[in-house]
Design an enzyme around this catalytic site. Structure first.
Site, PDB file in Angstrom:
ATOM      1  N   ARG A 193       6.011  46.029  10.369  1.00  0.00           N
ATOM      2  CA  ARG A 193       7.173  45.712   9.513  1.00  0.00           C
ATOM      3  C   ARG A 193       7.396  46.793   8.461  1.00  0.00           C
ATOM      4  O   ARG A 193       8.505  46.965   7.963  1.00  0.00           O
ATOM      5  CB  ARG A 193       6.972  44.367   8.808  1.00  0.00           C
ATOM      6  CG  ARG A 193       6.924  43.155   9.733  1.00  0.00           C
ATOM      7  CD  ARG A 193       6.981  41.878   8.892  1.00  0.00           C
ATOM      8  NE  ARG A 193       6.581  40.680   9.611  1.00  0.00           N
ATOM      9  CZ  ARG A 193       7.386  39.924  10.347  1.00  0.00           C
ATOM     10  NH1 ARG A 193       8.660  40.257  10.481  1.00  0.00           N
ATOM     11  NH2 ARG A 193       6.950  38.834  10.935  1.00  0.00           N
ATOM     12  N   LYS A 221      10.920  36.539   8.026  1.00  0.00           N
ATOM     13  CA  LYS A 221      10.446  37.592   7.162  1.00  0.00           C
ATOM     14  C   LYS A 221      11.202  38.903   7.375  1.00  0.00           C
ATOM     15  O   LYS A 221      11.263  39.755   6.501  1.00  0.00           O
ATOM     16  CB  LYS A 221       8.953  37.857   7.450  1.00  0.00           C
ATOM     17  CG  LYS A 221       8.046  36.677   7.269  1.00  0.00           C
ATOM     18  CD  LYS A 221       6.623  37.066   7.750  1.00  0.00           C
ATOM     19  CE  LYS A 221       5.720  35.856   7.747  1.00  0.00           C
ATOM     20  NZ  LYS A 221       4.410  36.183   8.338  1.00  0.00           N
ATOM     21  N   GLY A 222      11.702  39.086   8.581  1.00  0.00           N
ATOM     22  CA  GLY A 222      12.151  40.400   9.024  1.00  0.00           C
ATOM     23  C   GLY A 222      13.268  41.045   8.223  1.00  0.00           C
ATOM     24  O   GLY A 222      13.401  42.260   8.199  1.00  0.00           O
ATOM     25  N   ASP A 245      17.763  40.642  10.188  1.00  0.00           N
ATOM     26  CA  ASP A 245      17.404  41.958  10.705  1.00  0.00           C
ATOM     27  C   ASP A 245      17.959  42.171  12.112  1.00  0.00           C
ATOM     28  O   ASP A 245      18.392  43.264  12.449  1.00  0.00           O
ATOM     29  CB  ASP A 245      15.876  42.163  10.692  1.00  0.00           C
ATOM     30  CG  ASP A 245      15.125  41.016  11.348  1.00  0.00           C
ATOM     31  OD1 ASP A 245      15.732  39.959  11.614  1.00  0.00           O
ATOM     32  OD2 ASP A 245      13.916  41.162  11.585  1.00  0.00           O
ATOM     33  N   ASP A 287       8.656  43.058  13.596  1.00  0.00           N
ATOM     34  CA  ASP A 287       7.220  43.104  13.874  1.00  0.00           C
ATOM     35  C   ASP A 287       6.896  42.972  15.361  1.00  0.00           C
ATOM     36  O   ASP A 287       7.719  42.522  16.159  1.00  0.00           O
ATOM     37  CB  ASP A 287       6.502  41.966  13.140  1.00  0.00           C
ATOM     38  CG  ASP A 287       6.723  40.606  13.813  1.00  0.00           C
ATOM     39  OD1 ASP A 287       7.898  40.247  14.047  1.00  0.00           O
ATOM     40  OD2 ASP A 287       5.721  39.930  14.126  1.00  0.00           O
ATOM     41  N   ASP A 304      19.569  38.355  18.514  1.00  0.00           N
ATOM     42  CA  ASP A 304      19.095  38.541  19.887  1.00  0.00           C
ATOM     43  C   ASP A 304      19.839  37.529  20.780  1.00  0.00           C
ATOM     44  O   ASP A 304      20.973  37.780  21.187  1.00  0.00           O
ATOM     45  CB  ASP A 304      17.574  38.322  19.872  1.00  0.00           C
ATOM     46  CG  ASP A 304      16.879  38.762  21.132  1.00  0.00           C
ATOM     47  OD1 ASP A 304      17.451  38.582  22.213  1.00  0.00           O
ATOM     48  OD2 ASP A 304      15.761  39.279  21.061  1.00  0.00           O
TER      49      ASP A 304
HETATM   50  C1  PRP Z   1      13.862  37.049  14.554  1.00  0.00           C
HETATM   51  C2  PRP Z   1      15.046  37.529  13.741  1.00  0.00           C
HETATM   52  C3  PRP Z   1      15.987  36.375  13.828  1.00  0.00           C
HETATM   53  C4  PRP Z   1      15.741  35.818  15.204  1.00  0.00           C
HETATM   54  C5  PRP Z   1      16.769  36.366  16.155  1.00  0.00           C
HETATM   55  O1  PRP Z   1      13.043  36.285  13.735  1.00  0.00           O
HETATM   56  O2  PRP Z   1      14.681  37.821  12.418  1.00  0.00           O
HETATM   57  O3  PRP Z   1      15.727  35.383  12.844  1.00  0.00           O
HETATM   58  O4  PRP Z   1      14.425  36.260  15.599  1.00  0.00           O
HETATM   59  O5  PRP Z   1      16.602  35.831  17.425  1.00  0.00           O
HETATM   60  P1  PRP Z   1      17.699  34.941  18.145  1.00  0.00           P
HETATM   61  O6  PRP Z   1      19.029  35.601  17.982  1.00  0.00           O
HETATM   62  O7  PRP Z   1      17.218  34.958  19.600  1.00  0.00           O
HETATM   63  O8  PRP Z   1      17.665  33.552  17.569  1.00  0.00           O
HETATM   64  P2  PRP Z   1      11.541  35.902  14.073  1.00  0.00           P
HETATM   65  O9  PRP Z   1      11.519  34.506  14.640  1.00  0.00           O
HETATM   66  O10 PRP Z   1      10.925  36.974  14.919  1.00  0.00           O
HETATM   67  O11 PRP Z   1      10.856  35.805  12.643  1.00  0.00           O
HETATM   68  P3  PRP Z   1      10.422  36.944  11.602  1.00  0.00           P
HETATM   69  O12 PRP Z   1      11.685  37.533  11.032  1.00  0.00           O
HETATM   70  O13 PRP Z   1       9.637  36.200  10.588  1.00  0.00           O
HETATM   71  O14 PRP Z   1       9.597  37.970  12.354  1.00  0.00           O
END
Ligand code: PRP
Length: 189
Positions: free
Chosen positions: A174, A51-52, A109, A168, A112
Site C-alpha cells: 500500500r 483502507k485503499g 482507489d 494491496d 472493479d
Molecule cells: C477494494 C476497493 C473497493 C472495492 C472495489 O477494496 O478499495 O472498495 O475493492 O471492488 P468492487 O468494485 O469489485 O466492489 P478492498 O475490499 O480490497 O479493501 P481495502 O481497500 O481495505 O484493501
C-alpha cells in the site's frame, strides 16, 4: 525492476501509473470536483473508503479549496458470482445520522466489479443525502458486473493485478508511491 531497489519495488513487473501521472490526475479531478460543487451552499463531505483510498484521498483533498468535511467508511462487498448485485458489509460507518443538505463525495482507489460503490451509493441515497457522487483513481471497466459508472474517474486500466498507492496484496504494497503491476510469481508462489 533493478536488483538494487527495495524488495517491495522489485515485486512490481511494471509501473502502470507513475507518481507524476497520479499528481496530474489529482490536479484534473480536483478541478472537476471544484467546478461541480462551486455554486453549492450545502456542506460537502468527502467519504474516504478504507483502507485503499487513503493516499488518493489525501492527495485529492489538499488540492480542493472548497470547504470540506471528512468522514471514513470501511465496506466490503460480497455476493459475487450470484445474479444479484450482492450486498455490502459495513464495518465502519459514518459518524453522523442526518445527511439532509449534505453533498457526499465518496472516494475510492479502484472500481472493479462495481458492486461496492453500486450498493454504497444506493444506501447513502436512502439515508437522504442531498447528493451522492463517486470519485475513483482507477477503473477496471472490463471487470464490471453491475451497471455502475463513477462520476469522477482518474484513469481506466486493464485487468492486471495492481498494487501500490493504497492498493494491496495480502495487506502489503500500500505504501508504494505509484500504481504497479504485481509480478505473477509473487501471488502464484
Ligand atoms: C477494494 C476497493 C473497493 C472495492 C472495489 O477494496 O478499495 O472498495 O475493492 O471492488 P468492487 O468494485 O469489485 O466492489 P478492498 O475490499 O480490497 O479493501 P481495502 O481497500 O481495505 O484493501
Amino acid at each position: 525492476m533493478e536488483n538494487n531497489v527495495p524488495a517491495l519495488y522489485n515485486d512490481c513487473a511494471s509501473i502502470l501509473v507513475s507518481q507524476q501521472e497520479i499528481a496530474a490526475i489529482c490536479d484534473r479531478l480536483a478541478a472537476e470536483i471544484q467546478d461541480t460543487y462551486k455554486d453549492s451552499n450545502r456542506r460537502l463531505v468527502m467519504v474516504v473508503i478504507l483502507k485503499g483510498s487513503m493516499p488518493f484521498a489525501a492527495e485529492l483533498m489538499k488540492r480542493l479549496t472548497l470547504p470540506l468535511e471528512l468522514e471514513f467508511m470501511k465496506v466490503s462487498s460480497y455476493g459475487a458470482g450470484t445474479k444479484t448485485s450482492g450486498e455490502i458489509k459495513i464495518s465502519l460507518d459514518l459518524k453522523r445520522d442526518d445527511l439532509q443538505d449534505i453533498d457526499l463525495l465518496v472516494v475510492e482507489d479502484i472500481v472493479d466489479s462495481g458492486r461496492t460503490l453500486f450498493r454504497l451509493t444506493q444506501l447513502l441515497k436512502n439515508r437522504n443525502a442531498h447528493s451522492v457522487r463517486t470519485c475513483t483513481l482507477l477503473d477496471k471497466p472490463s471487470r464490471r458486473e453491475v451497471d455502475f459508472i463513477p462520476d469522477f474517474c482518474g484513469t481506466a486500466i486493464p485487468d492486471e493485478f495492481v498494487i501500490g498507492f493504497g492498493l494491496d496484496y495480502d495487506e502489503k504494497y500500500r505504501n508504494l508511491p505509484f500504481v504497479g503491476v504485481l509480478k505473477r510469481e509473487v501471488y502464484e508462489k
